[in-house]
Structures are given as C-alpha cells and as structure tokens.
Scaffold this active site. Structure first.
Site, PDB file in Angstrom:
ATOM      1  CB  VAL A  65       2.621   0.268   4.567  1.00  0.00           C
ATOM      2  CG1 VAL A  65       3.583  -0.674   5.272  1.00  0.00           C
ATOM      3  CG2 VAL A  65       1.473   0.640   5.511  1.00  0.00           C
ATOM      4  CB  CYS A  66       4.701  -1.618   0.731  1.00  0.00           C
ATOM      5  SG  CYS A  66       4.206  -2.823   1.988  1.00  0.00           S
ATOM      6  CB  VAL A  67       4.625   3.310  -1.808  1.00  0.00           C
ATOM      7  CG1 VAL A  67       5.190   4.457  -2.652  1.00  0.00           C
ATOM      8  CG2 VAL A  67       4.051   2.230  -2.717  1.00  0.00           C
ATOM      9  CD1 TRP A 101      -2.766  -1.506   0.327  1.00  0.00           C
ATOM     10  CD2 TRP A 101      -2.063  -2.041   2.378  1.00  0.00           C
ATOM     11  NE1 TRP A 101      -3.526  -2.581   0.737  1.00  0.00           N
ATOM     12  CE2 TRP A 101      -3.100  -2.926   1.997  1.00  0.00           C
ATOM     13  CE3 TRP A 101      -1.468  -2.196   3.627  1.00  0.00           C
ATOM     14  CZ2 TRP A 101      -3.560  -3.943   2.825  1.00  0.00           C
ATOM     15  CZ3 TRP A 101      -1.911  -3.203   4.448  1.00  0.00           C
ATOM     16  CH2 TRP A 101      -2.955  -4.071   4.046  1.00  0.00           C
TER      17      TRP A 101
END
Length: 217
Positions: A118-120, A115
């Site tokens: 978070v992960c970006v 997402w």
C-alpha cells in the site's frame, strides 16, 4: 522494458534522497511478512547509513494521532526533524512531502515503509511514472502477509522500480573503502545493525589485536 544496468545506474549518495513512510505501531501490529524486530532494526540501520552519507531523509506518517508515532529508533537518528503527517495514503500525492523531496534537487528516490503493498507501492508507481529513479528497500519494508509483500515487489518491478536490501544500499553508497570519511561511520552502523557481519568485524578486530603467543620451550 528498460533494463537498469551500467555504472550510472548504481546509487550515489550525492544523488539520493531517502523517504521513510509510515513506520508506525498500527502498521507494525499487522506486519506478517517479516519478523517485526528485524524491520525495526533494518530501518534504523538504513536511517543511520543515510545520515552517515549526508543523504537527505524525509520522515512521514499517516494519521499519527490514531496510528501512532514514528518508531523512536528512527526519530532518534534525526533529533528535532519534523515528521510530516498525512491523511493521504499515497505519500506521493501529498505536496508537503513531494515539495521537500523536490527541493533536494536529487532524482534517485529511495523508499522504505509499511506496508509494502500500500504505502510503498503507491508512491513508487506514481513517482516512476513521473520520471523518478526509484529504489525500494525491501527489508526495511513489510506487508500484512508474505504474499502481499512479494506481489507488491513484483508489481513495482514491472513498473520499473529497483529492489535492494538496506546493507546493499549502504554498500552502494560507500562504493570504495578508500572513502575514509564515511568508511568508519558505515562500519559502526554495520556493527550496530548488520547482525553476524557486524559481530564478525568485531571478532576480526579482536584477533588482529591479540598478541601471537610465544613458542613454548
């Protein structure tokens, strides 16, 4: 604040490296900032554009055994390429990924993933702090809510990241339609994934190839 402007700030395919992060079923199941099919389409279009321009593309997942495999619409673009699976939530803390990126010798880092918040955001903020030129592709990413996605974008802009959509990235890589070696490839990607723009192009070609009716009489 350092402003991103001037010709040198634009993306160049020979200096870009694309990292696609965690486009997996688990993340897609709670994607609420965008229509899920749109994100799948946009990410596939971005991946195909990167391939057309010879931009190295790193594919990575987090705990794929439980979260699911990377979308086939992405892996089909790069048949046989290894997908780097991680346990670390922050991709930029995983040396397997970072070492592959660094090995390209490129400094324009283009990121999309699920997402956004978070992960970006995590790898983007870390990479910026380490001197990388980072562009986030917002419409090939998405969050658990509109608010989560938009707050993450604001946070990354404040940290110095560049925000673009996938068609803008592809157009910036092309830069000049006289670059015929990539123009035809990019046009095909647009036909497949750029919605109305692709359909309008096909219509234009139809009209150009339709004989003008002879005058009656």
């Amino acid at each position: 604040m350092t402003f991103r402007n001037g010709l040198a700030s634009l993306l160049r395919p020979e200096d870009s490296v694309l990292v696609l992060i965690d486009h997996q079923p688990y993340q897609l199941a709670n994607l609420n900032s965008h229509e899920p099919q749109m994100v799948i389409n946009n990410t596939a279009g971005l991946a195909k554009a990167a391939k057309a321009f010879g931009v190295p593309t790193i594919l990575t997942t987090v705990v794929a055994e439980r979260g699911g495999l990377l979308f086939p619409q992405i892996t089909e673009v790069f048949p046989g390429q290894e997908v780097i699976d991680r346990t670390l939530i922050n991709t930029w803390q995983d040396p397997k990924v970072v070492d592959v990126v660094k090995a390209t010798g490129r400094k324009q880092l283009v990121i999309a993933g699920l997402w956004t918040e978070v992960c970006v955001a995590m790898p983007t903020i870390q990479a910026l702090g380490e001197g990388w030129d980072v562009t986030v592709v917002t419409d090939a990413s998405g969050g658990v809510s509109v608010e989560a996605h938009e707050v993450a974008i604001q946070r990354m802009i404040a940290a110095g990241a560049n925000m673009m959509t996938w068609v803008a990235v592809a157009a910036e890589w092309q830069r000049d339609w006289a670059r015929l070696d990539t123009a035809a490839k990019l046009t095909e990607v647009f036909v497949q994934h750029a919605g109305g723009s692709g359909i309008a192009y096909l219509w234009e070609q139809q009209l150009l190839n339709t004989p003008v009716p002879k005058a009656a009489g």
